[in-house]
Write a protein that holds these residues in place. Structure first.
Motif, short mmCIF file in Angstrom:
data_model
loop_
_atom_site.label_atom_id
_atom_site.label_comp_id
_atom_site.label_asym_id
_atom_site.label_seq_id
_atom_site.Cartn_x
_atom_site.Cartn_y
_atom_site.Cartn_z
N ILE A 163 0.82 -1.21 0.00
CA ILE A 163 0.00 0.00 0.00
C ILE A 163 0.86 1.26 0.00
N GLU A 164 1.73 1.37 0.99
CA GLU A 164 2.49 2.61 1.20
C GLU A 164 3.49 2.85 0.08
N GLN A 165 3.43 4.02 -0.50
CA GLN A 165 4.35 4.40 -1.58
C GLN A 165 5.73 4.71 -1.01
N ARG A 166 6.76 4.21 -1.68
CA ARG A 166 8.14 4.46 -1.25
C ARG A 166 8.98 4.81 -2.47
N GLY A 167 9.84 5.80 -2.33
CA GLY A 167 10.78 6.14 -3.39
C GLY A 167 10.11 6.85 -4.56
N ARG A 168 10.82 6.87 -5.66
CA ARG A 168 10.38 7.60 -6.85
C ARG A 168 9.35 6.80 -7.64
N ARG A 169 8.60 7.49 -8.45
CA ARG A 169 7.65 6.85 -9.35
C ARG A 169 8.35 6.40 -10.64
N GLY A 170 7.63 5.61 -11.43
CA GLY A 170 8.14 5.22 -12.73
C GLY A 170 8.97 3.95 -12.72
N ILE A 171 8.70 3.03 -11.79
CA ILE A 171 9.44 1.77 -11.71
C ILE A 171 9.03 0.87 -12.89
N ARG A 172 10.00 0.45 -13.68
CA ARG A 172 9.69 -0.31 -14.90
C ARG A 172 9.30 -1.75 -14.63
N ASN A 173 9.87 -2.34 -13.56
CA ASN A 173 9.56 -3.74 -13.24
C ASN A 173 9.28 -3.86 -11.75
N THR A 174 8.25 -4.64 -11.43
CA THR A 174 7.97 -4.95 -10.03
C THR A 174 8.99 -5.96 -9.52
N HIS A 175 9.51 -5.74 -8.30
CA HIS A 175 10.49 -6.63 -7.68
C HIS A 175 9.82 -7.33 -6.51
N GLU A 176 9.85 -8.66 -6.48
CA GLU A 176 9.24 -9.38 -5.37
C GLU A 176 10.06 -10.61 -5.01
N LEU A 177 9.87 -11.08 -3.78
CA LEU A 177 10.52 -12.30 -3.29
C LEU A 177 9.89 -13.52 -3.96
N SER A 178 10.72 -14.48 -4.35
CA SER A 178 10.23 -15.73 -4.93
C SER A 178 10.89 -16.92 -4.24
N VAL A 179 10.14 -18.01 -4.14
CA VAL A 179 10.63 -19.23 -3.48
C VAL A 179 10.33 -20.42 -4.39
N PRO A 180 11.31 -20.89 -5.18
CA PRO A 180 11.09 -22.06 -6.03
C PRO A 180 11.43 -23.36 -5.30
N VAL A 181 10.65 -24.40 -5.55
CA VAL A 181 10.95 -25.75 -5.08
C VAL A 181 10.75 -26.69 -6.27
N GLY A 182 11.48 -27.81 -6.27
CA GLY A 182 11.31 -28.71 -7.40
C GLY A 182 12.15 -29.95 -7.31
N VAL A 183 12.11 -30.74 -8.38
CA VAL A 183 12.91 -31.95 -8.52
C VAL A 183 13.60 -31.91 -9.88
N ARG A 184 14.82 -32.46 -9.93
CA ARG A 184 15.55 -32.53 -11.19
C ARG A 184 16.23 -33.89 -11.31
N PHE A 185 15.98 -34.57 -12.41
CA PHE A 185 16.63 -35.84 -12.69
C PHE A 185 17.66 -35.65 -13.79
N SER A 186 18.83 -36.22 -13.59
CA SER A 186 19.91 -36.12 -14.57
C SER A 186 20.39 -37.51 -14.96
N SER A 187 20.50 -37.75 -16.26
CA SER A 187 20.99 -39.02 -16.78
C SER A 187 22.26 -38.78 -17.58
N PRO A 188 23.34 -39.51 -17.30
CA PRO A 188 24.63 -39.21 -17.94
C PRO A 188 24.67 -39.58 -19.42
N LEU A 189 25.26 -38.70 -20.21
CA LEU A 189 25.62 -39.00 -21.59
C LEU A 189 27.09 -39.36 -21.68
N SER A 190 27.88 -38.77 -20.79
CA SER A 190 29.30 -39.05 -20.66
C SER A 190 29.71 -38.62 -19.26
N ARG A 191 31.02 -38.68 -18.96
CA ARG A 191 31.46 -38.27 -17.63
C ARG A 191 31.46 -36.75 -17.46
#
Length: 258
Positions: A163-191
């Motif tokens: 709600i409360e305005q802070r700093g100058r106007r005209g911000i081109r991109n909104t900045h927010e905290l993000s929290v990613p979670v996930g799984v990743r599987f890797s299969s070797p093609l070589s060493r």
């Protein structure tokens, strides 16, 4: 996006410095396992989970530098660029388009190494992290394609509580905290090379990824950019998912027990 571009350049520079590991002698097989630092790239579709509930697929691409802490645990720096889309016809009668960039510090746990005396080249990682997402979202009328709402223009500003305005106007991109979670599987093609599949879900501290707030169908006719309008804690936060495929390159040959 200048800060995000600098972040990606930092990853590339760090990867170049880490490449010095190539000059080190190959580890002895008696040590059981050597897991060098690695760099990966990925690409795949995204799905937005917001107020415009009829998700439309879009795309994201990213890179990650990963440094091993132990045989099971690694930490990484990740960067992603992409788009998120959604639409809803019954109440909002709108579609949204969001362009974003995200930088994340990630921790990864390889479950395939759990309780194994003999290490494997394949990996199955659970991961989570915390980062910063920069985005710019707009909502359009489904019929006329008229611009209805937007998150950033010459009237936008930063806010710590929504709600409360802070700093100058005209911000081109909104900045927010993000929290990613996930799984990743890797299969070797070589060493030195592996192919990967990645599923992740990202929580974001905002309700504006689709330029639409909870049960709010107002059109900003005065040209003001969208704000949360109420405290962050009182809004339903948006999320998005991504399914990616990619490759991982290791800065040294991985070894395992025979």
């Amino acid at each position: 996006m200048k800060k995000f571009t600098a972040f990606l350049l930092f990853i590339c520079l760090f990867a170049h410095l880490t490449n010095a590991q190539r000059r080190s002698p190959a580890p002895s097989r008696e040590t059981g396992y050597d897991k060098p630092a690695s760099v990966s790239v990925r690409v795949g579709p995204t799905l937005l989970f917001g107020d415009l509930k009829e998700s439309r697929s879009a795309w994201t691409a990213g890179a990650q530098l990963t440094l091993p802490v132990s045989r099971m645990l690694s930490v990484g720096l990740a960067g992603d660029l992409g788009r998120l889309r959604g639409e809803e016809s019954a109440f909002y009668h709108a579609r949204s388009d969001c362009r974003f960039g995200q930088g994340t510090l990630v921790g990864m746990l390889d479950l395939l190494q759990l309780g194994k005396e003999k290490a494997r080249l394949s990996e199955f990682n659970l991961y989570g992290g915390v980062g910063l997402i920069l985005f710019n979202a707009k909502a359009y009328d489904l019929t006329t394609d008229q611009l209805l709402r937007l998150t950033n223009n010459e009237n936008s500003f930063r806010s710590r509580d929504g709600i409360e305005q802070r700093g100058r106007r005209g911000i081109r991109n909104t900045h927010e905290l993000s929290v990613p979670v996930g799984v990743r599987f890797s299969s070797p093609l070589s060493r030195r090379l592996s192919v990967t599949g990645d599923i992740r879900y990202t929580f974001v501290r905002t309700d504006k990824l689709d330029a639409t707030l909870d049960n709010n169908n107002l059109t900003l006719k005065d040209g003001r950019a969208q704000t949360e309008q109420i405290l962050y804690s009182q809004n339903t936060h948006d999320r998005f998912g991504a399914l990616s495929v990619g490759v991982v390159y290791y800065f040294g040959e991985r070894q395992k027990n025979d």
